[in-house]
Every structure is written in C-alpha cells, then in structure tokens.
Design a protein around this motif. Structure first.
Motif, PDB file in Angstrom:
ATOM      1  N   GLY A 171     -18.684 -20.742  32.254  1.00 25.72           N
ATOM      2  CA  GLY A 171     -19.164 -19.491  31.687  1.00 25.72           C
ATOM      3  C   GLY A 171     -18.388 -18.312  32.231  1.00 25.72           C
ATOM      4  O   GLY A 171     -18.037 -17.364  31.502  1.00 25.72           O
ATOM      5  N   GLY A 172     -18.087 -18.346  33.529  1.00 31.71           N
ATOM      6  CA  GLY A 172     -17.266 -17.301  34.125  1.00 31.71           C
ATOM      7  C   GLY A 172     -15.855 -17.307  33.573  1.00 31.71           C
ATOM      8  O   GLY A 172     -15.257 -16.243  33.345  1.00 31.71           O
ATOM      9  N   ARG A 178     -11.645 -13.497  28.209  1.00 37.06           N
ATOM     10  CA  ARG A 178     -11.820 -12.418  27.238  1.00 37.06           C
ATOM     11  C   ARG A 178     -11.516 -11.047  27.854  1.00 37.06           C
ATOM     12  O   ARG A 178     -10.860 -10.199  27.232  1.00 37.06           O
ATOM     13  CB  ARG A 178     -13.240 -12.458  26.674  1.00 37.06           C
ATOM     14  CG  ARG A 178     -13.499 -13.664  25.785  1.00 37.06           C
ATOM     15  CD  ARG A 178     -14.981 -13.883  25.528  1.00 37.06           C
ATOM     16  NE  ARG A 178     -15.599 -12.781  24.854  1.00 37.06           N
ATOM     17  CZ  ARG A 178     -15.628 -12.611  23.525  1.00 37.06           C
ATOM     18  NH1 ARG A 178     -15.049 -13.507  22.748  1.00 37.06           N
ATOM     19  NH2 ARG A 178     -16.233 -11.577  22.987  1.00 37.06           N
ATOM     20  N   SER A 179     -11.984 -10.838  29.070  1.00 34.94           N
ATOM     21  CA  SER A 179     -11.765  -9.544  29.716  1.00 34.94           C
ATOM     22  C   SER A 179     -10.294  -9.343  30.054  1.00 34.94           C
ATOM     23  O   SER A 179      -9.755  -8.243  29.895  1.00 34.94           O
ATOM     24  CB  SER A 179     -12.625  -9.430  30.977  1.00 34.94           C
ATOM     25  OG  SER A 179     -13.997  -9.502  30.657  1.00 34.94           O
ATOM     26  N   LEU A 180      -9.640 -10.404  30.536  1.00 36.66           N
ATOM     27  CA  LEU A 180      -8.221 -10.294  30.847  1.00 36.66           C
ATOM     28  C   LEU A 180      -7.409 -10.065  29.579  1.00 36.66           C
ATOM     29  O   LEU A 180      -6.464  -9.256  29.576  1.00 36.66           O
ATOM     30  CB  LEU A 180      -7.742 -11.559  31.569  1.00 36.66           C
ATOM     31  CG  LEU A 180      -6.268 -11.586  31.957  1.00 36.66           C
ATOM     32  CD1 LEU A 180      -5.914 -10.410  32.859  1.00 36.66           C
ATOM     33  CD2 LEU A 180      -5.920 -12.907  32.629  1.00 36.66           C
ATOM     34  N   ALA A 181      -7.754 -10.752  28.510  1.00 34.92           N
ATOM     35  CA  ALA A 181      -7.044 -10.547  27.244  1.00 34.92           C
ATOM     36  C   ALA A 181      -7.143  -9.092  26.804  1.00 34.92           C
ATOM     37  O   ALA A 181      -6.152  -8.496  26.342  1.00 34.92           O
ATOM     38  CB  ALA A 181      -7.618 -11.467  26.170  1.00 34.92           C
ATOM     39  N   GLN A 182      -8.314  -8.518  26.924  1.00 34.55           N
ATOM     40  CA  GLN A 182      -8.498  -7.113  26.570  1.00 34.55           C
ATOM     41  C   GLN A 182      -7.632  -6.211  27.442  1.00 34.55           C
ATOM     42  O   GLN A 182      -7.029  -5.237  26.973  1.00 34.55           O
ATOM     43  CB  GLN A 182      -9.974  -6.751  26.729  1.00 34.55           C
ATOM     44  CG  GLN A 182     -10.347  -5.340  26.290  1.00 34.55           C
ATOM     45  CD  GLN A 182     -11.786  -5.027  26.657  1.00 34.55           C
ATOM     46  OE1 GLN A 182     -12.115  -4.928  27.834  1.00 34.55           O
ATOM     47  NE2 GLN A 182     -12.629  -4.888  25.644  1.00 34.55           N
ATOM     48  N   ARG A 190      -0.601 -12.481  25.961  1.00 32.81           N
ATOM     49  CA  ARG A 190      -1.711 -13.126  25.268  1.00 32.81           C
ATOM     50  C   ARG A 190      -2.480 -14.023  26.226  1.00 32.81           C
ATOM     51  O   ARG A 190      -1.885 -14.711  27.058  1.00 32.81           O
ATOM     52  CB  ARG A 190      -1.212 -13.954  24.079  1.00 32.81           C
ATOM     53  CG  ARG A 190      -0.483 -13.147  23.018  1.00 32.81           C
ATOM     54  CD  ARG A 190      -0.227 -13.941  21.757  1.00 32.81           C
ATOM     55  NE  ARG A 190       0.620 -15.104  21.975  1.00 32.81           N
ATOM     56  CZ  ARG A 190       0.219 -16.365  21.938  1.00 32.81           C
ATOM     57  NH1 ARG A 190      -1.057 -16.658  21.708  1.00 32.81           N
ATOM     58  NH2 ARG A 190       1.072 -17.364  22.115  1.00 32.81           N
ATOM     59  N   VAL A 191      -3.817 -14.024  26.099  1.00 28.32           N
ATOM     60  CA  VAL A 191      -4.680 -14.829  26.956  1.00 28.32           C
ATOM     61  C   VAL A 191      -5.734 -15.499  26.083  1.00 28.32           C
ATOM     62  O   VAL A 191      -6.490 -14.817  25.382  1.00 28.32           O
ATOM     63  CB  VAL A 191      -5.380 -13.979  28.034  1.00 28.32           C
ATOM     64  CG1 VAL A 191      -6.140 -14.880  29.007  1.00 28.32           C
ATOM     65  CG2 VAL A 191      -4.393 -13.095  28.779  1.00 28.32           C
ATOM     66  N   VAL A 247      -2.967 -14.308  18.151  1.00 29.08           N
ATOM     67  CA  VAL A 247      -4.223 -14.845  18.669  1.00 29.08           C
ATOM     68  C   VAL A 247      -4.330 -14.498  20.147  1.00 29.08           C
ATOM     69  O   VAL A 247      -3.510 -14.933  20.955  1.00 29.08           O
ATOM     70  CB  VAL A 247      -4.293 -16.376  18.484  1.00 29.08           C
ATOM     71  CG1 VAL A 247      -5.609 -16.922  19.028  1.00 29.08           C
ATOM     72  CG2 VAL A 247      -4.116 -16.751  17.020  1.00 29.08           C
ATOM     73  N   THR A 248      -5.341 -13.734  20.506  1.00 30.74           N
ATOM     74  CA  THR A 248      -5.597 -13.451  21.914  1.00 30.74           C
ATOM     75  C   THR A 248      -7.075 -13.158  22.121  1.00 30.74           C
ATOM     76  O   THR A 248      -7.754 -12.642  21.224  1.00 30.74           O
ATOM     77  CB  THR A 248      -4.720 -12.295  22.441  1.00 30.74           C
ATOM     78  OG1 THR A 248      -4.748 -12.287  23.872  1.00 30.74           O
ATOM     79  CG2 THR A 248      -5.167 -10.939  21.899  1.00 30.74           C
ATOM     80  N   GLY A 249      -7.575 -13.537  23.282  1.00 28.64           N
ATOM     81  CA  GLY A 249      -8.969 -13.280  23.626  1.00 28.64           C
ATOM     82  C   GLY A 249      -9.959 -14.226  22.991  1.00 28.64           C
ATOM     83  O   GLY A 249     -11.153 -13.919  22.922  1.00 28.64           O
TER      84      GLY A 249
END
Length: 268
Positions: A171-172, A178-182, A190-191, A247-249
């Motif tokens: 979950g973490g 998602r946060s790193l991709a942002q 891209r993440v 595609v990212t996040g």
C-alpha cells in the motif's frame, strides 16, 4: 534484425537472482538493454543469469547490494554507471514476506519487510532520480529522461489478513509510486508500478504446488490460470519502453482479474 525496444538502455533490476526479478532482468536484456542484476545473497544465481545473457551476446553484470542499506544502494548505482556509462531504467523489485498474525508478529519482522519492500524502493528511486537528472540529455536512448518501475502487488488494494507487514508495504509502494510520478514528471522522468497477482514463483510455492492448493487458488482468479513470471516481465518491458512514453503514475495489474473480487460473481 529484430526490433529491440530497449536497445541502448541500461537497466538496474533489484532482487534479480530469483523469481519475478530474474525473469524481468532476462526479458530486459532480450529487449536490448544492458542489465545490472542485483542480488542480496544468491550470487551464484545472479552470475548464472549474467552468463546466460552474455552467451547470447547481451550485456550484463551482477552486483550484490542490500537495498535497505543507503550506502549499498549508492554503490550499486556507482557500479552500474561505471560498467555501462549511464542508467536509464530502474526496476525496484526486491521484496520479501515474513508472515504472522498481528498478535504474533515481532517488531523485527515488521521492520524487515518495511525496510526491504518500501524503504528499499525509496532509496533506489531517490538514487535513480538523482542519476537521471545529472545525465546529459543528448546521450539518452529514450524520449524520457529515465524510467522507474516499482514492483507492487494486488495487495496494494486487497487486504491480506495475517500478512499486514507485506500489505502495508505494498500500500505504501502504491502511494510512493504515484506521489513520485507527480513530483518528477516535469523532469521528463516516468514512474509506474506493476502489481502481480498469483505468480508461479518460489515465494508462494505452497499456494500452487499441489492440485488441491492450485484449485483453491484458481477460485480467486477469474481468468482461470496462475500467472507466470514472464507475464510480469513483458509488462515491465513495455512500461520501460517508448511505447509507454505517455504513461506515468499508474499501476498495471497483472493478475488475471484477481482485483475484480471474484467472490462477488454470484452476488450481484
């Protein structure tokens, strides 16, 4: 000549001496990437994979490093850059389980799983971002400045009693991804994550090694078969390639429909 979507790329795969990580490293090499096969304890298996890749004219090295150790992670990236000149792809795959009911779970078992599965992804992703930002753009083989793929699990969304350390780590990992991709999208990095379901690997052998166990497991998989490591590896290759440049996040679930909650099929 066959088309190699990762020709000229350099990829680090953590936890690549067995299971999904081994298959991912092999598939990245087959797609043209030079691969750094990271391992923690099984040097022989890592070196065997390196030999297999090199025997078919690929490029690979094995590097031992504990991904939960900050200095070891830096050394891993240093050795990758020294061998191949740059780093383009990180697959943060290392993970483990130490299962127990909550009342029986030790703090050491909690910390070990979080340290490897989640903190290890943070340390590797942080170092990858630093390297991606520092590398010259004119030498990069892809449209992106760099690509990170974290290895998650269906248990980033499906609760798993008796495995709360593992489920919490995944979950973490979902929100880390998602946060790193942002945060780094504006840098051209891209993440994404791949979330496998039930895959035929040693870590979950008890769930599929007998016909009875496999039959019970298949009730949770609408597609009707257990996944193979190659199913995950092909998804990682796609995410690492320019075919997935926009595609990212996101998390790509490779689970035969397990996250569709098949128990509800007869209760609609």
């Amino acid at each position: 000549m066959p088309f190699l979507p990762l020709d000229g790329h350099v990829a680090i795969v953590t936890g690549a001496s067995s299971g999904i990580g081994l298959e991912v490293a092999d598939a990245l090499a087959a797609a043209g990437a030079a691969v750094v096969v990271n391992y923690h304890s099984d040097a022989d298996a890592a070196e065997e994979l390196v030999k297999r890749i090199c025997d078919r004219d690929g490029r690979a090295i094995a590097v031992g490093a504990d991904v939960s150790d900050e200095d070891a992670v830096v050394r891993l990236f240093d050795e990758a850059a020294s061998a191949f000149g740059r780093i383009d792809v990180l697959v943060a795959n290392s993970g483990l389980q130490k299962d127990a009911a909550i009342a029986d779970m030790t703090l050491a078992d909690w910390n070990t799983v979080i340290d490897v599965n989640l903190t290890g992804q943070f340390l590797c992703a942080r170092e990858a971002v630093r390297r991606f930002r520092a590398q010259p753009d004119d030498a990069r083989p892809a449209r992106s400045k760099g690509c990170i793929v974290t290895m998650s699990s269906v248990h980033e969304v499906i609760p798993w009693a008796g495995h709360i350390n593992y489920a919490a780590s995944k979950g973490g990992s979902r929100m880390l991804t998602r946060s790193l991709a942002q945060e780094v999208a504006a840098d051209g990095i891209r993440v994404n994550a791949v979330a496998p379901g039930a895959i035929r690997t040693p870590i979950n052998k008890e769930a599929w090694e007998t016909p009875e166990a496999l039959e019970q497991l298949l009730r949770l998989i609408p597609y009707g078969r257990i996944g193979e490591p190659d199913d995950v590896a092909r998804a990682v290759v796609w995410l690492a390639s320019d075919d997935a440049d926009y595609v990212t996040g996101t998390t790509l679930f490779v689970d035969g429909g397990m996250t569709l909650y098949p128990e509800f099929r007869e209760n609609g």
